[in-house]
Scaffold this active site. Sequence first.
Site, PDB file in Angstrom:
ATOM      1  N   HIS A   1     -13.100 -23.056  50.863  1.00  0.00           N
ATOM      2  CA  HIS A   1     -13.837 -22.389  51.951  1.00  0.00           C
ATOM      3  C   HIS A   1     -13.432 -22.910  53.468  1.00  0.00           C
ATOM      4  O   HIS A   1     -12.345 -23.781  53.475  1.00  0.00           O
ATOM      5  CB  HIS A   1     -15.255 -23.185  51.884  1.00  0.00           C
ATOM      6  CG  HIS A   1     -15.473 -24.506  52.078  1.00  0.00           C
ATOM      7  ND1 HIS A   1     -15.016 -25.478  51.427  1.00  0.00           N
ATOM      8  CD2 HIS A   1     -16.212 -24.923  53.192  1.00  0.00           C
ATOM      9  CE1 HIS A   1     -15.511 -26.610  51.785  1.00  0.00           C
ATOM     10  NE2 HIS A   1     -16.344 -26.360  52.857  1.00  0.00           N
TER      11      HIS A   1
ATOM     12  N   HIS B   1     -13.954 -24.636  57.599  1.00  0.00           N
ATOM     13  CA  HIS B   1     -14.722 -25.391  58.195  1.00  0.00           C
ATOM     14  C   HIS B   1     -14.677 -24.832  59.716  1.00  0.00           C
ATOM     15  O   HIS B   1     -13.479 -24.406  60.049  1.00  0.00           O
ATOM     16  CB  HIS B   1     -14.186 -26.763  58.293  1.00  0.00           C
ATOM     17  CG  HIS B   1     -14.820 -27.572  57.124  1.00  0.00           C
ATOM     18  ND1 HIS B   1     -14.622 -29.129  57.141  1.00  0.00           N
ATOM     19  CD2 HIS B   1     -15.863 -27.337  56.082  1.00  0.00           C
ATOM     20  CE1 HIS B   1     -15.174 -29.448  56.060  1.00  0.00           C
ATOM     21  NE2 HIS B   1     -16.004 -28.441  55.412  1.00  0.00           N
TER      22      HIS B   1
ATOM     23  N   ASP C   1     -19.388 -31.890  50.312  1.00  0.00           N
ATOM     24  CA  ASP C   1     -17.988 -31.239  49.641  1.00  0.00           C
ATOM     25  C   ASP C   1     -17.497 -31.998  48.623  1.00  0.00           C
ATOM     26  O   ASP C   1     -17.191 -31.573  47.522  1.00  0.00           O
ATOM     27  CB  ASP C   1     -17.206 -31.171  50.952  1.00  0.00           C
ATOM     28  CG  ASP C   1     -17.248 -29.863  51.688  1.00  0.00           C
ATOM     29  OD1 ASP C   1     -18.035 -28.849  51.610  1.00  0.00           O
ATOM     30  OD2 ASP C   1     -16.642 -30.190  52.832  1.00  0.00           O
TER      31      ASP C   1
ATOM     32  N   CYS D   1     -34.109 -33.661  49.306  1.00  0.00           N
ATOM     33  CA  CYS D   1     -35.059 -34.903  48.544  1.00  0.00           C
ATOM     34  C   CYS D   1     -35.187 -34.624  47.249  1.00  0.00           C
ATOM     35  O   CYS D   1     -35.228 -35.555  46.423  1.00  0.00           O
ATOM     36  CB  CYS D   1     -36.365 -34.427  49.227  1.00  0.00           C
ATOM     37  SG  CYS D   1     -37.132 -32.865  49.094  1.00  0.00           S
TER      38      CYS D   1
ATOM     39  N   HIS E   1     -41.925 -31.514  50.006  1.00  0.00           N
ATOM     40  CA  HIS E   1     -40.791 -32.862  50.142  1.00  0.00           C
ATOM     41  C   HIS E   1     -41.431 -33.818  48.747  1.00  0.00           C
ATOM     42  O   HIS E   1     -42.645 -33.872  48.640  1.00  0.00           O
ATOM     43  CB  HIS E   1     -41.149 -33.579  51.535  1.00  0.00           C
ATOM     44  CG  HIS E   1     -40.344 -34.998  51.648  1.00  0.00           C
ATOM     45  ND1 HIS E   1     -39.122 -34.627  51.259  1.00  0.00           N
ATOM     46  CD2 HIS E   1     -40.659 -36.201  52.099  1.00  0.00           C
ATOM     47  CE1 HIS E   1     -38.562 -36.046  51.731  1.00  0.00           C
ATOM     48  NE2 HIS E   1     -39.707 -36.813  52.088  1.00  0.00           N
TER      49      HIS E   1
ATOM     50  N   HIS F   1     -36.615 -41.457  49.945  1.00  0.00           N
ATOM     51  CA  HIS F   1     -36.879 -40.282  50.069  1.00  0.00           C
ATOM     52  C   HIS F   1     -35.772 -39.825  50.871  1.00  0.00           C
ATOM     53  O   HIS F   1     -34.943 -40.559  51.421  1.00  0.00           O
ATOM     54  CB  HIS F   1     -38.197 -40.243  50.645  1.00  0.00           C
ATOM     55  CG  HIS F   1     -38.380 -40.266  52.069  1.00  0.00           C
ATOM     56  ND1 HIS F   1     -38.778 -39.352  52.904  1.00  0.00           N
ATOM     57  CD2 HIS F   1     -37.931 -41.401  53.077  1.00  0.00           C
ATOM     58  CE1 HIS F   1     -38.772 -39.859  54.305  1.00  0.00           C
ATOM     59  NE2 HIS F   1     -38.244 -41.117  54.005  1.00  0.00           N
TER      60      HIS F   1
END
Length: 260
Positions: free
Chosen positions: A70, A72, A83, A137, A205, A230
Amino acid sequence: MRLSASIKRIIERHALADYPREACGLIVASGDKQQYVPCRNVASHGQDFRLPAEDYAAAEDQGQVLAVVHSHVDRDPMPTEVDLVSCEATGMPWHIVSVGRHAGDDMPIVRDWHSFAPSGYVAPLVGRTFHHGSLDCYGLIRDFFTREISIEIPDFDRPDDWWMKPEHGELYLENFEAAGFVRVDDGPRYGDVVLMQYRSDRTNHGGVYLGDAELKTQPGLHPVPGAMLHHAMPRLSERVMYAGYWRDITRMIVRHRDLL
């Protein structure tokens, strides 16, 4: 694995053509030859990529997938945290080409390349960067259960910004039972998952209640009494006191069946 000059040129043309969105594709071996198979980037944000499963399957029809590629955009080619995590998940080498424009230039140019392979990297539970669909999350909840409690919970596809699109429903509320959880009213206690409405009118969440327990796989952190682990967008993952705002936005608490 090293890429030939001819394959690099093909990849560079793809990356330049897709600028300012990230380009993505796969290196495939067919017999004793290798080729680059360009794929679609279906991510909603141009500074990210999401390679659809059907494109991966189509590439497999052409031969053995050897590596992920890929680009950037307007930054260096060094791998981000997601990544590194994704490279580990694929179990194969990754190649990144950086493309961008200099100030005053109309056309982007190829800047640099970087290649890397799986090395055992794991993102920390506290302090990881946010990337929806993996380092988010739910990804943190999954990693906590795997590392701290040795319980594997399934992954679920979660489209970008799903909580803003009614057609995607309530992913947390619709899937917590399939993930092995049941709703409880006697919590929270260690290992309970707290489901919340974070800046949304839907339950979008989740966090894990730690109480006063330390993380076994990340010792030495300062204590947070009554802690919840979290990962809220776009912050780093963290432990916070489960009180005030976080308790106010709680929709329900669920517990894994193995912890009942």
